[in-house]
Structures are given as C-alpha cells and as structure tokens.
Design an enzyme around this catalytic site. Structure first.
Site, mmCIF file in Angstrom:
data_model
loop_
_atom_site.group_PDB
_atom_site.id
_atom_site.type_symbol
_atom_site.label_atom_id
_atom_site.label_comp_id
_atom_site.label_asym_id
_atom_site.label_seq_id
_atom_site.Cartn_x
_atom_site.Cartn_y
_atom_site.Cartn_z
ATOM 1 N N GLU A 1 90.452 110.498 10.517
ATOM 2 C CA GLU A 1 90.946 111.464 9.539
ATOM 3 C C GLU A 1 90.809 112.857 10.130
ATOM 4 O O GLU A 1 89.729 113.234 10.622
ATOM 5 C CB GLU A 1 90.162 111.380 8.233
ATOM 6 C CG GLU A 1 90.666 112.389 7.197
ATOM 7 C CD GLU A 1 89.912 112.330 5.884
ATOM 8 O OE1 GLU A 1 90.267 113.126 4.980
ATOM 9 O OE2 GLU A 1 88.975 111.520 5.752
ATOM 10 N N ASN B 1 95.568 115.104 5.454
ATOM 11 C CA ASN B 1 95.552 115.381 4.016
ATOM 12 C C ASN B 1 96.709 116.287 3.604
ATOM 13 O O ASN B 1 97.006 117.276 4.284
ATOM 14 C CB ASN B 1 94.232 116.055 3.626
ATOM 15 C CG ASN B 1 93.049 115.129 3.777
ATOM 16 O OD1 ASN B 1 92.826 114.250 2.951
ATOM 17 N ND2 ASN B 1 92.287 115.303 4.847
ATOM 18 N N GLU C 1 97.470 111.437 3.411
ATOM 19 C CA GLU C 1 96.553 111.234 2.293
ATOM 20 C C GLU C 1 96.889 112.189 1.147
ATOM 21 O O GLU C 1 97.010 113.399 1.351
ATOM 22 C CB GLU C 1 95.105 111.443 2.741
ATOM 23 C CG GLU C 1 94.627 110.418 3.759
ATOM 24 C CD GLU C 1 93.117 110.460 3.949
ATOM 25 O OE1 GLU C 1 92.439 111.181 3.184
ATOM 26 O OE2 GLU C 1 92.611 109.778 4.855
ATOM 27 N N ASP D 1 93.896 109.329 -1.737
ATOM 28 C CA ASP D 1 92.563 109.813 -1.382
ATOM 29 C C ASP D 1 91.694 109.976 -2.626
ATOM 30 O O ASP D 1 92.188 110.275 -3.723
ATOM 31 C CB ASP D 1 92.703 111.160 -0.661
ATOM 32 C CG ASP D 1 91.426 111.575 0.048
ATOM 33 O OD1 ASP D 1 90.549 110.716 0.248
ATOM 34 O OD2 ASP D 1 91.320 112.756 0.409
ATOM 35 N N GLU E 1 84.858 105.321 1.700
ATOM 36 C CA GLU E 1 84.215 106.510 2.271
ATOM 37 C C GLU E 1 82.708 106.445 2.042
ATOM 38 O O GLU E 1 82.219 105.674 1.222
ATOM 39 C CB GLU E 1 84.740 107.781 1.585
ATOM 40 C CG GLU E 1 86.103 108.231 2.018
ATOM 41 C CD GLU E 1 86.459 109.575 1.388
ATOM 42 O OE1 GLU E 1 86.925 110.458 2.118
ATOM 43 O OE2 GLU E 1 86.271 109.731 0.174
#
Length: 642
Positions: free
Chosen positions: A417, A476, A508, A537, A592
């Site tokens: 990420e 993101n 995301e 997300d 996560e």
C-alpha cells in the site's frame, strides 16, 4: 457661458435608489458601511449644490450674493470632501483584509484640511473663486486646489489597493472593481478639465460608486442563502470591527455528525432544519449578530458578555424536542464553543480558524470548549500543518512509503500500500492522521493524492516490481477525489505519461465515499474499463453493510484495524461471519493491523486473502521496501513463516 445639465437627472435617479438601499436596508455596523453612507451624503451635497451654484452663477443678479456664495462654498466643500471620503472608504475596505495597510494620518488629513481652508476663505480672498459686480470668476488656484485634492486621494486610493493586491488579500473581482472605480474617476476628472461646461463629474462619480456598491456594499452579498443569516464574509467584517474593542463575545455551536445526518434525513430536510434553527436563534438572541458558517456551524457575536452556560443549557433543552415543520422532523444534538476577550490576532480569519478548530474538538469530546491560550496554540499548530501540506504539494516533496501486503495463499509479499508522508523542516515528520485531515478540510487532498499516484507510477516505471513478485500497488483515493467526475481522466493521464497500465494498481476507496453512489459508480465504471480494480478501505468504521458494498465492483474489502483487533480482544465476534459473507460472493478480504504471529495464523485460518501490519513490516521508503521484498523473497533465513 452655457452649461449642460442633461446628465444630472440619470445621476440623481441612481443616487436616490442607492440612498434607499443603503439607509433603509440592514447593513453591518462596520466602518466601511459608515464611510459609504458619508460618501453618498457628500455626493448628494456636491450634486445638488453643483446644479444650484451653476444655475445661480449663470443667472447672476437675480439672487442675493450671500446665497450664491453659500451655494458655491457648499459645492466646493462637497467636492473635496467626496474625494476624501472616497479614499476613506477604500482604506476601510482594504483594512478589513489587511489592517496594516494604511497611509500616515497627517498626510491623509492635510490635503483635505488645506483645501477646505482655502475654500472657506475664498469669498474674501478669491483664491478658488470670486463673485463681484461683474459676476462669477474662477480664482488663480481654482484648478490647483480642486485637482490637487482629487488626484491626491486617487493616488492614495490606488496605492493602498496595489499594496493589498501585492499581499494577495483581494479576490480577483475585488481587484478589478477597485482599480476600475479609481480609473473611472481619473477619466471623469480629465473630462471635467476638457469640458467644463458639461456637468459630467457627478455622473462619473456615480458610476464609480455604483461599481463599489455592486461589488462590496450590496447587503445580499453577506447573507447565507439557506438560512438567511450572515455568511462567513460578514462574520469576518464584524470580527474585524469588534476586534478594535477591548472585549467582545462569541458563542458557536455545531450540529453533531452533520454529514451523516444529511445522508440520513436528506439534503432538503436538513436545509429546512437549518432554516428553523436560524429562526430560533434570531428570535432567542436578537442582540447578537448570527452567522452560518456551513456544515452545521453557527456563530453568535455580541458586544456584551454572553451567558454561555445558560445558552448551552437552553439549547440542549430545545434539542430534546425535534425541529418541526411541514414534512420535517429532525432529532439533532450539538456541541459548543465560547470566547470572551480581545481579538489578539492580526486578521479575523485567524480567529475564525480558532473557532473551527475548537468546534471540531467540541464535537469529538462532546463538551463545551473555551477558546483560551491553549486552544489558540492548538489552532496555530493546525495552521502550521496546513502550511506544511501546501508547501509540500507546491514543491513536490510529498514522500511515498510502502507497507508490504502478504498473500496468505502465495505465502509471500505480493503487493504494497502506497502511503503519503510529509517531512517539514520545522515540524519534522508529520503524522498522516494530522495532515490527511488538514488536506481534506483545505481541499488540497486531491492534489496530494494525485502527487502520490504520480510518484507510484514513476516507481513502477523504473523498477521491475513484477520480478520481485509485486502484483499490484494499492493507492488510496480520498472521498473528495471520488466525487470528482474528472478524476478518471486525470488518473489515466498521469499513468499514461509514465506508460503504466491501471491494472498495476488496486485503488482503495473508503466507506464514506459510498454516499455519493451515482458519481462513484460512474467513476469506477470508467476506470474499470481501463483494467483498474478496487478495494473498499476501512470496512467496519462506518455504516456500510455487506449488501451495500456489493452494489459496487470491489474485488477486495479491507477490514479496519480496530475491527480486527476487537476480535482478538474478545470485544467483537462478528469477524468470521463477515469474512464468510464476503467470500461467499467472491470478494477477497484483507486484514489490517496484524501485529503478532498468532493474529496472522488465525486470520489466515478464517480465510483472509491478504494480511497487512507491523508483524510483517512498518511502512518503508522506496529503497528500504525494495530491499525488504528482495530479502524476504529470496533469502531463506528471512522468509516469512507463521
């Protein structure tokens, strides 16, 4: 000499209309408005006595000499006072934006005082004009007095406007309006010199005043449309005026969870509710100036000390009942901020930032927040972060860190990420939790996101990530980006510049972006056509459920860290059911916040496809990330096992 009056009637009609609007329509109690009223008075005096004195001077002998002298003196007083008040108005307007911009008082007053002295003594000295048995005569210093006065104040006005422009405190339309108003008067004075028998100057002055009224004085410019209350511009003007006093009071309130309530009740119902609340505040606190600052935030400003505790209690009591109207019934809560004292800042917008920061904290902590020195320091820190974000974006210094993503089936690192990082020379490494929120509030989150995306594209263009087993890089997209209908074109253009296909990314999107369903689905469709894939997300932090998520083309859902860790602390046993639910629809699950070997084992057993967390690695700069991947993929001693 034959004088021409044909321009006067239209000028008087416009002046009369402005008189009605300015003196009988509610205006803010600030210096600029007072100066504008005096300017209209001076223009009226000049216009009326210009006509009368010209008429009687050309009909000499039919009116007593004292009457002619009186009319002439009043005309000249109005003429020079009008130039002086024009400058005073421009100065007061500029000082609302930049209080430090001003000329020395002795310079400003000396010109008009000398001019008035010469005018008042002229019936005896004949310096400006004289009247004797042969009629009206222009004095030796007529042009010197009038045009020195006029051009001095025009130069003063243009000077402070240029100073304001250099400090970038005026909007574009304001710059054009002020410069245009000054240039109109320059042309008017030149025309008066060239054609003295035509009464043109009043018309040029009226055009200039009309430009300023339309640009700055129209009361509708300071009214917020949804509520009918004052808007932020009006609040800034009042704060600037009250800041000159030793003490004034502010009571501000914010409707809690305003965005969520707007989704729950709908925009039309919430707008109707805002109008009901505005009417309540107007009726309950008639002595306060009340402004609506958007996003459910109201601010009351008063000259006197406000009973804050009583006001909080009264509003809480009112909130126990719904806000009712036709087809409206809203149940709301609120949080409060109070201030009493001197302004103590150079510009009122800084104080408004203090109020905004305090309101956010009041809503988070559900308590009254008083703006004191500690609260000011907190707001100043936020301002420094905002400046650091803007500087980093402007100078392209946003750094990209990569946090590895572990594939449970592949039993290796399969992606990463991309996370933004900002290192400021003064503040050092700024927490993402701080600067992301600041960027979202300031509107710079789009530029921040696009800069990160471009740097990831450059990374993929120069590194053979596939050879290292890196299948995709997660990037993101902020909720604000997702609402932008031009977002797909911009991302495609950035990727195209680096010759990178969108299939190399997993984009995301947070739960909060799902509220704007139509725009988001359209954007996702256009990106999907270019081979992009999507991940939801932070699932578990909002109000989304499984069926709502499945309306969107997500290939992957990322469970929020707090949701995952709640399972391991025995506070939430929904995790297995959630994972099974998504898997049954063919949606992969990423977890996560994986911090221990036991968590990695259990999440793998439950069926998570991808794991992310400090157990594998913290976010790493590009070179360290590449070294980490190479080491874990090819060095048996560093292979990840659990």
């Amino acid at each position: 000499m034959q004088y021409h009056y044909e321009f006067i009637l239209a000028t008087m009609a416009v002046l009369g209309i402005l008189f009605l609007f300015t003196f009988f329509k509610t205006v803010l109690p600030i210096r600029r408005n007072r100066m504008f009223r005096w300017l209209l008075v001076a223009e009226s005096v000049t216009l009326i006595f210009n006509v009368l004195s010209t008429w009687y001077n050309s009909s000499f002998g039919q009116v007593p000499l004292i009457v002619i002298n009186t009319f002439d003196v009043l005309f000249f007083i109005g003429f020079v006072s009008r130039d002086f008040l024009f400058y005073c108005y421009i100065e007061s307007l500029v000082q609302e934006r930049a209080p430090a911009i001003r000329l020395p008082r002795f310079l400003v007053w000396t010109v008009v005082e000398v001019s008035l002295l010469l005018i008042l003594t002229s019936p005896w000295s004949g310096i400006v004009y004289s009247i004797n048995d042969s009629g009206y005569h222009i004095g030796r210093f007529y042009r010197l007095v009038l045009y020195t006065n006029a051009y001095s104040y025009l130069l003063f006005s243009i000077g402070i406007v240029l100073a304001a422009i250099s400090r970038n405190v005026l909007a574009r339309i304001e710059r054009f309006s002020l410069i245009g108003a000054c240039l109109i008067l320059v042309v008017g004075n030149i025309m008066r010199m060239l054609y003295p028998t035509y009464l043109l100057m009043d018309s040029f002055y009226m055009i200039s005043i009309l430009v300023m009224y339309l640009s700055f004085q129209n009361p509708d410019l300071y009214i917020e449309r949804k509520t009918g209350l004052l808007n932020q511009s009006a609040a800034l003007s009042i704060l600037q005026e009250f800041g000159k006093r030793e003490t004034f009071s502010v009571f501000a309130l914010v409707l809690d969870d305003f965005s969520e309530n707007r989704r729950l009740y709908g925009v039309r119902q919430m707008d109707a509710g805002l109008r009901i609340i505005a009417d309540y505040l107007r009726t309950r606190y008639p002595d306060c100036f009340i402004a609506y600052l958007e996003e459910g935030r109201f601010m009351l400003i008063a000259r006197q000390v406000l009973p804050v505790t009583t006001m909080c209690r009264d509003f809480d009591r009112r909130l126990q009942e719904p806000w009712h109207d036709i087809h409206v019934s809203l149940y709301l809560t609120a949080s409060y901020v109070a201030f009493c004292g001197p302004l103590q800042v150079e510009r009122p917008d800084i104080f408004l930032n203090y109020v905004a920061t305090a309101l956010r904290r009041a809503e988070e902590e559900n308590q009254l927040v008083v703006i004191d020195e500690q609260e000011r320091q907190r707001a100043d820190h936020d301002a420094k972060i905002r400046a650091a974000v803007d500087w980093a974006i402007t100078n392209n210094t946003v750094e990209v860190y990569y946090q590895p993503l572990y594939g449970t089936k592949e039993q290796r690192i399969i992606g990463a990420e991309a996370l933004s990082r900002i290192v400021d020379p003064e503040l050092g490494m700024i927490s993402p939790g701080e600067f992301i929120q600041v960027a979202e509030r300031s509107g710079s989150i789009t530029q921040l996101g696009e800069q990160v995306f471009e740097k990831v594209c450059a990374f993929l263009a120069h590194q053979d990530a596939v050879a290292l087993g890196i299948e995709k890089i997660n990037v993101n997209l902020s909720p604000i980006q997702c609402r932008d209908e031009r977002m797909p074109e911009r991302l495609l253009a950035i990727a195209g510049n680096h010759h990178i296909d969108l299939s190399r990314f997993k984009l995301e999107i947070t739960e909060s972006a799902l509220a704007d369903r139509n725009v988001l689905q359209n954007n996702m469709k256009r990106l999907q056509e270019q081979h992009a894939v999507f991940s939801l997300d932070d699932f578990g932090t909002g109000y989304s459920n499984l069926m709502r998520v499945l309306r969107f083309p997500f290939s992957d859902v990322k469970l929020d860290m707090s949701f995952v860790q709640a399972y391991f602390s025995r506070h939430n046993r929904l995790l297995p059911a959630i994972i099974d639910g998504f898997q049954s629809f063919g949606v992969q699950v990423t977890a996560e916040g994986v911090e221990t070997r036991e968590m990695a084992r259990e999440l793998t057993r439950l069926g998570c496809s991808i794991l992310q967390g400090y157990y594998f690695s913290k976010p790493l700069p590009e070179k360290e990330f590449l070294a980490y991947v190479a080491r874990t993929q090819h060095d048996p001693e560093h292979t990840i096992r659990f």
